[in-house]
Design a protein around this motif. Structure first.
Motif, PDB file in Angstrom:
ATOM      1  N   LEU A 252     -13.377   8.539  -1.442  1.00  0.00           N
ATOM      2  CA  LEU A 252     -12.618   7.545  -2.202  1.00  0.00           C
ATOM      3  C   LEU A 252     -12.468   6.261  -1.389  1.00  0.00           C
ATOM      4  CD1 LEU A 252      -9.822   9.737  -3.817  1.00  0.00           C
ATOM      5  CD2 LEU A 252     -11.937   8.926  -4.827  1.00  0.00           C
ATOM      6  N   LEU A 262     -11.743   1.584  -9.256  1.00  0.00           N
ATOM      7  CA  LEU A 262     -10.745   0.730  -9.897  1.00  0.00           C
ATOM      8  C   LEU A 262     -11.340  -0.199 -10.949  1.00  0.00           C
ATOM      9  CD1 LEU A 262      -8.567   0.066  -6.784  1.00  0.00           C
ATOM     10  CD2 LEU A 262      -8.550   1.980  -8.371  1.00  0.00           C
ATOM     11  N   VAL A 520      -2.707   0.865   2.009  1.00  0.00           N
ATOM     12  CA  VAL A 520      -3.252   1.564   0.853  1.00  0.00           C
ATOM     13  C   VAL A 520      -3.367   3.022   1.233  1.00  0.00           C
ATOM     14  CG1 VAL A 520      -5.210   1.821  -0.678  1.00  0.00           C
ATOM     15  CG2 VAL A 520      -4.516  -0.447   0.052  1.00  0.00           C
ATOM     16  N   LYS A 521      -2.715   3.819   0.447  1.00  0.00           N
ATOM     17  CA  LYS A 521      -2.768   5.254   0.703  1.00  0.00           C
ATOM     18  C   LYS A 521      -3.707   5.877  -0.308  1.00  0.00           C
ATOM     19  CE  LYS A 521       0.440   9.098   1.439  1.00  0.00           C
ATOM     20  NZ  LYS A 521       0.143   9.355   2.850  1.00  0.00           N
ATOM     21  N   ILE A 522      -4.523   6.749   0.171  1.00  0.00           N
ATOM     22  CA  ILE A 522      -5.513   7.359  -0.717  1.00  0.00           C
ATOM     23  C   ILE A 522      -5.202   8.840  -0.836  1.00  0.00           C
ATOM     24  CG2 ILE A 522      -7.941   7.935  -0.964  1.00  0.00           C
ATOM     25  CD1 ILE A 522      -8.548   5.223   0.304  1.00  0.00           C
ATOM     26  N   VAL A 523      -4.959   9.271  -2.035  1.00  0.00           N
ATOM     27  CA  VAL A 523      -4.565  10.659  -2.241  1.00  0.00           C
ATOM     28  C   VAL A 523      -5.506  11.293  -3.248  1.00  0.00           C
ATOM     29  CG1 VAL A 523      -2.672  12.190  -2.853  1.00  0.00           C
ATOM     30  CG2 VAL A 523      -2.174   9.934  -1.921  1.00  0.00           C
ATOM     31  N   ALA A 524      -6.006  12.425  -2.912  1.00  0.00           N
ATOM     32  CA  ALA A 524      -6.756  13.201  -3.896  1.00  0.00           C
ATOM     33  C   ALA A 524      -5.977  14.485  -4.107  1.00  0.00           C
ATOM     34  CB  ALA A 524      -8.159  13.485  -3.390  1.00  0.00           C
ATOM     35  N   GLU A 525      -5.516  14.657  -5.295  1.00  0.00           N
ATOM     36  CA  GLU A 525      -4.644  15.812  -5.524  1.00  0.00           C
ATOM     37  C   GLU A 525      -5.434  17.015  -6.006  1.00  0.00           C
ATOM     38  OE1 GLU A 525      -1.376  14.726  -7.963  1.00  0.00           O
ATOM     39  OE2 GLU A 525      -0.403  13.759  -6.247  1.00  0.00           O
TER      40      GLU A 525
ATOM     41  N   TYR B  58      -8.504  11.433 -13.148  1.00  0.00           N
ATOM     42  CA  TYR B  58      -8.241  10.006 -13.273  1.00  0.00           C
ATOM     43  C   TYR B  58      -7.986   9.415 -11.902  1.00  0.00           C
ATOM     44  CZ  TYR B  58      -7.727  10.552 -18.299  1.00  0.00           C
ATOM     45  OH  TYR B  58      -7.964  10.801 -19.615  1.00  0.00           O
ATOM     46  N   MET B  59      -8.323   8.182 -11.773  1.00  0.00           N
ATOM     47  CA  MET B  59      -7.998   7.466 -10.555  1.00  0.00           C
ATOM     48  C   MET B  59      -6.965   6.411 -10.896  1.00  0.00           C
ATOM     49  SD  MET B  59     -10.483   5.341  -8.065  1.00  0.00           S
ATOM     50  CE  MET B  59     -11.053   6.474  -6.835  1.00  0.00           C
ATOM     51  N   LEU B  60      -5.874   6.471 -10.164  1.00  0.00           N
ATOM     52  CA  LEU B  60      -4.789   5.520 -10.385  1.00  0.00           C
ATOM     53  C   LEU B  60      -4.621   4.657  -9.159  1.00  0.00           C
ATOM     54  CD1 LEU B  60      -2.015   7.936 -11.708  1.00  0.00           C
ATOM     55  CD2 LEU B  60      -3.793   6.799 -13.006  1.00  0.00           C
ATOM     56  N   TYR B  61      -4.205   3.453  -9.383  1.00  0.00           N
ATOM     57  CA  TYR B  61      -3.964   2.559  -8.260  1.00  0.00           C
ATOM     58  C   TYR B  61      -2.771   1.695  -8.605  1.00  0.00           C
ATOM     59  CZ  TYR B  61      -4.940  -0.932  -4.639  1.00  0.00           C
ATOM     60  OH  TYR B  61      -4.871  -1.765  -3.553  1.00  0.00           O
ATOM     61  N   THR B  98      -0.974   2.853  -3.596  1.00  0.00           N
ATOM     62  CA  THR B  98      -1.453   4.222  -3.501  1.00  0.00           C
ATOM     63  C   THR B  98      -2.577   4.418  -4.500  1.00  0.00           C
ATOM     64  OG1 THR B  98       0.816   4.848  -3.024  1.00  0.00           O
ATOM     65  CG2 THR B  98      -0.748   6.621  -3.420  1.00  0.00           C
ATOM     66  N   LEU B  99      -3.624   4.968  -3.967  1.00  0.00           N
ATOM     67  CA  LEU B  99      -4.779   5.290  -4.802  1.00  0.00           C
ATOM     68  C   LEU B  99      -4.749   6.800  -4.975  1.00  0.00           C
ATOM     69  CD1 LEU B  99      -7.729   3.703  -5.458  1.00  0.00           C
ATOM     70  CD2 LEU B  99      -8.437   5.372  -3.786  1.00  0.00           C
ATOM     71  N   VAL B 100      -4.631   7.233  -6.194  1.00  0.00           N
ATOM     72  CA  VAL B 100      -4.495   8.670  -6.418  1.00  0.00           C
ATOM     73  C   VAL B 100      -5.603   9.153  -7.333  1.00  0.00           C
ATOM     74  CG1 VAL B 100      -3.052  10.468  -7.409  1.00  0.00           C
ATOM     75  CG2 VAL B 100      -2.024   8.667  -6.079  1.00  0.00           C
ATOM     76  N   LEU B 101      -6.112  10.289  -6.967  1.00  0.00           N
ATOM     77  CA  LEU B 101      -7.052  10.978  -7.845  1.00  0.00           C
ATOM     78  C   LEU B 101      -6.287  12.146  -8.438  1.00  0.00           C
ATOM     79  CD1 LEU B 101     -10.042  10.702  -8.505  1.00  0.00           C
ATOM     80  CD2 LEU B 101     -10.484  12.418  -6.779  1.00  0.00           C
TER      81      LEU B 101
END
Lengths: 525, 441
Positions: A252, A262, A520-525, B58-61, B98-101
């Protein structure tokens, strides 16, 4: 609070419209690396380390003494006037005086070369202690110069970070025990700060555009914001094939930096403004592989036994060397480089020399990405590279610590070992405070060569900060942190502790006009 | 445009794969943003048709609510700062994005945590809920595996026109090298048999075939061939071409060559005759003659015209050879390799030969020293008699100008120029070249 209904049907959550979006042009920033920490390729290691201390003291003492005499000249304490003493040895018992020298911390937990030698340990293992600081009062602070050494005592010491190698001026008296009672203590403070654009040739055009932007900024910050450029700071990517827990986040991150993730507005206003990526150390994880090895050996012994002879057949032992992490890093970089320039600092885990200053990672580690580096010089290896003569590489792999100028701002960055080592000396957890202290000590790696391995410099001590940076970042830190510190002459330094991506999944963005910081925090849940 | 639906249906529904927007974008060569919309559209239509068959991530930002912000600055806040430097006031609130998947089931929950959402899009669509991120990692990797191809470059959302790449010096060299090789192949065959015929049609085949022939005549020598080849093929090459282009050779400086060629053809050659710098005395004389001259002749004749002519001649020769030797090409390989190595050496010799005449002229007579190839017979460490030609200086004095002599050397001359010397010696034993016959008279 955002609800699902609000976002549905907006932006990219609709049918493809059929018109192809146009390609955005990534902004660029002026970039000029300095070669302050570059070592000669053919460097001897026979010299003694004492010269580093001598050089450092010679370089910083005038500043410390200037600060001290400004502060203490003519001060009268208890009816006694403060006198200046040239050498530590000249301090007389009962006399109120001030003297400048190098701090030496005597700590039982600190690794000591004398101890190693006396115990016949000729290979010094990397220290495993988390802290040299013991907290039980056994630690003592000494002040030394080329004449002698005196123990420092007093409450004033508690108010400052003290590590081996920093240059201080202390005011006080020698007591009956031969110890120096410190009443006040001063550092060199921030070095003079160069003007913005002091190095770059593109000064003129830049200046004019800067003026415009400044006007913009003063009138409406809102309209100015989209046009601002940013640099991305990241550290501790720790590419690994054993620990894949953050592999998705790395993907990501790549998509984010490439600008593929995005939606169009973000791509236009934010992602295309990221002009450069600086990787501040620890791009390759070696520890993860080592940890995984014994674990694997334990569980399925039969399987490993079955496979071992096959592995042995090939040229190298794949259990001791694993090429995958560096291949991953290389492909990460080669994907990113077509759209963004990269500056790569080595860190503690990276395949560079272990001692400070770490030299650039060898281009051979990047079979794909190295086409973006400048071509190797014909006479390379003979002399120190002529600095600034040629264009820096699009993919610039640099030293650690590293100094340069980005968009006119002087930038100083390290891969984190210097701060981690200072951290071991003190009780505090305040890493930003330590970064600040380093700036005020005017020394980026004060604990080298005592506890931080270092090259035995003879002619120059590059760790002394001669010119105050505008931006000082330290990589591979456990947590993000930032603040601005100010010097007595109007210097302002933006400090950034760049967190390890493998721990926090965070990227730091720095605005190249205001030096404002975003995370910027990158999270993959 | 609609083919994305079939692509997605195939990959997700039939092949049970997870498709990310990047994979889709690269596979169909569409802009990533379009790919995101395609995924959304596919997911929407598919879910409405048959709920529960496809699952999206989904990708959220955006900016999360401030709860999140706390831990960022925690390290400075919760520290009991006895130190004046560690003033928490210095520390500032930093905007944190925050970029979330997130999987679609959790989308609503995660959205609630956000204060503002700047961007949201479908990241991937798969046949199952994306429990395991490694599936996505794999999908991402497979997206990277699709490389740019020149015809239809991968659309990039952000391009950088300032990108600099190193101009690879290696490439230039590589480009030059093949060219050279090609020219070489004309004179001497390259290592690989299959490559040979195409770049160097006539001459490449020429040296090889004769050798074949020789092989067939002396099959017993075959095992030795590989070891001996380093020495042998060189001379043989020489003879061959000279045989082919004997007359041409005669006009060029090396008059000696044609003679030998002829002699070799008739296979009456004695070891001493071989003009090579190093030749084996032994049995293999038959195949000695053939491949070498090719290399040498081309080297020597620097004029292109000559070369062309010779090639024509060789062509003819080739055909002849082919008739006689019916053996197939593959076997030739091993013989050829050494032949490749030889030419440079030959070239040296050729150059030296040019240097041979160092004359000082005085009082009507020409005096001086010249370089002559002298023969030496020695026993090598394997017990073979080896004839070596080595250059030596020889003084001479004569009336005529030696350069003119070269093509037509005199037999009787005690100290002939090297080329002449060479020409002379073979003459008594084998049949001489017709040119030398003329010259003697």
């Amino acid at each position: 609070m955002v609800t699902l209904d609000e976002v549905l049907g907006s932006g990219l959550l609709q049918k493809p419209s059929g018109d192809a979006p146009e390609a955005l042009q990534r902004q660029i920033t002026n970039y000029k690396p300095l070669h302050t920490f570059k070592l000669e390729k053919t460097r001897p290691y026979q010299q003694q380390y004492a010269d580093i201390y001598f050089l450092r003291l010679t370089k910083i003492r005038p500043a410390v003494e200037a600060a001290a005499s400004a502060a203490w000249e003519g001060t009268v304490l208890g009816g006694e006037k403060v006198k200046r003493v040239e050498r530590v040895l000249d301090v007389r018992q009962g006399e109120l005086c001030w003297v400048a020298g190098t701090v030496y911390m005597d700590m039982p937990l600190k690794p000591s070369i004398l101890e190693d030698v006396s115990k016949d340990r000729w290979i010094s293992a990397p220290t495993s202690v988390g802290h040299y600081y013991s907290g039980n009062g056994e630690d003592s602070v000494m002040l030394e110069d080329d004449s002698g050494r005196i123990r420092l005592v007093g409450n004033a010491l508690q108010n400052h970070f003290m590590v081996t190698g920093c240059i201080v001026a202390v005011m006080g008296t020698e007591n009956a025990n031969g110890e120096f009672e410190v009443i006040d203590l001063l550092f060199a403070e921030l070095p003079p700060q160069p003007e913005r654009w002091s190095l770059s040739k593109g000064k003129k055009e830049a200046d004019s555009s800067e003026d415009v932007e400044m006007m913009d900024a003063s009138f409406s910050r809102q309209s100015h914001k989209p046009s601002s450029k940013k640099i991305a700071l990241v550290s501790g990517l720790e590419f690994s094939n054993a620990d894949t827990s953050y592999a998705m986040e790395l993907n990501l991150l790549l998509e984010y930096l490439l600008g593929e993730a995005l939606d169009p507005s973000v791509q236009r206003d934010e992602l295309s403004h990221i002009t450069r990526l600086i990787i501040a150390g620890n791009s390759i994880s070696t520890t993860a592989a080592e940890q995984a090895k014994p674990a694997a050996a334990f569980d399925t012994t039969t399987v490993t036994n079955k496979f071992q002879p096959q592995i042995k057949k090939y040229g190298y032992d794949s259990s001791s060397y694993n090429p995958v992490p560096s291949q991953l890093l290389d492909s990460f970089l080669s994907d990113l480089l077509p759209t963004m320039p990269v500056t790569l600092l080595p860190g503690a885990l990276d395949p560079a020399n272990a001692s400070y200053p770490q030299q650039p990672i060898h281009p051979a580690m990047f079979p794909q990405s190295r086409t973006y580096m400048p071509p190797p010089k014909a006479g390379a290896g003979k002399d120190r590279d002529v600095p600034g003569e040629e264009e820096p590489g699009w993919f610039d792999n640099v030293t650690n610590p590293w100094e340069g100028e980005i968009e006119g701002w002087r930038v100083l960055g390290t891969g984190g070992q210097n701060l981690d080592d200072v951290f071991k000396y003190v009780e505090s957890e305040d890493r930003l405070g330590m970064m600040e202290a380093m700036c005020r000590w005017r020394c980026v790696a004060p604990t080298a060569p005592d506890t931080l391995w270092s090259y035995p410099f003879q002619e120059d001590e590059p760790f002394v900060i001669k010119e105050c940076p505008h931006l000082f970042f330290v990589g591979c830190q456990p947590e993000f942190g930032t603040k601005v510190i100010h010097g007595p002459d109007g210097q302002a330094v933006r400090l950034i502790a760049v967190p390890s991506f493998s721990e926090t999944r965070e990227v730091v963005l720095v605005d190249t006009e205001t030096l404002d910081v975003e995370r910027v925090k990158i999270v993959a849940e | 445009m609609e083919d994305y639906k079939t692509y997605l249906a195939e990959n997700i529904l039939s092949e049970d794969k997870v498709v990310t927007y990047r994979l889709l974008s690269r596979a169909l060569r569409v802009h990533p943003n379009v790919a995101k919309q395609m995924l959304y559209d596919f997911h929407k239509t598919q879910s409405s048709k048959k709920p529960g068959t496809v699952y999206a991530t989904y990708m959220l930002y955006g900016i999360k609510k401030s709860v999140q912000n706390q831990n960022g600055n925690a390290m400075d806040i919760d520290l009991p700062s006895s130190l004046p430097d560690a003033d928490p006031v210095d520390d500032e609130e930093v905007p944190s994005y925050t970029l979330v998947l997130v999987q679609e089931e959790r989308l609503a929950d995660v959205l609630k945590e956000y204060e503002t959402i700047t961007s949201i899009h479908v990241y991937s669509v798969g046949p199952h809920p994306a429990k395991d991120l490694t599936l996505l990692v794999d999908a991402a990797q497979s997206a990277l595996a699709i490389k740019d191809d020149a015809k239809k470059p991968q659309p990039r959302p952000i391009v950088n026109s300032h990108v600099r790449r190193r101009e690879r010096k290696g490439l230039g060299l590589k480009a030059a090298a093949p060219a050279k090789q090609e020219s070489k192949t004309k004179t001497a065959p390259t290592k690989t048999a299959p490559a040979k015929p195409s770049p160097a049609p006539a001459p490449a085949a020429a040296p090889a075939k004769p050798q074949e022939e020789s092989k067939s005549t002396a099959p017993a020598m075959e095992p030795e061939a590989p070891t001996a080849t380093t020495k042998k093929p060189a001379p043989s090459l020489k003879r061959n071409t000279s045989a082919a282009s004997g007359i041409m050779q005669a006009f060029s400086k090396a008059a000696s060559l044609p003679k030998k060629a002829k002699t070799s053809e008739k296979s009456t050659t004695a070891a001493e005759e071989t003009p090579a710098a190093l030749s084996d005395d032994g049995e293999d004389d038959d195949d000695v003659p053939l491949p070498k001259p090719d290399a040498q002749s081309t080297r020597k004749s620097k004029k292109e015209r000559e070369e062309e002519l010779r090639r024509m001649m060789e062509d003819d020769e080739d055909e002849d050879m082919e008739e006689t030797a019916d053996s197939p090409a593959p076997e030739e390989e091993e013989e050829e390799e050494p032949a490749v190595e030889e030419p440079p050496a030959k070239a040296d010799v050729a150059k030296e030969e040019k240097k041979e005449i160092v004359t000082t002229s005085g009082d009507g007579r020409r005096r001086g020293k010249r370089r002559v190839m002298k023969k030496k017979q020695i026993m090598d460490d394997q017990g073979y008699l080896v004839t070596i030609q080595e250059p030596a200086w020889e003084s001479f004095s004569e009336d005529e100008a030696p350069p003119a002599d070269k093509p037509k050397p005199k037999v009787a001359n005690p100290a002939p120029p090297a080329a002449a010397g060479k020409a002379k010696k073979p003459a008594p034993k084998g049949q001489g070249n017709i040119m030398s016959f003329f010259s003697k008279k």
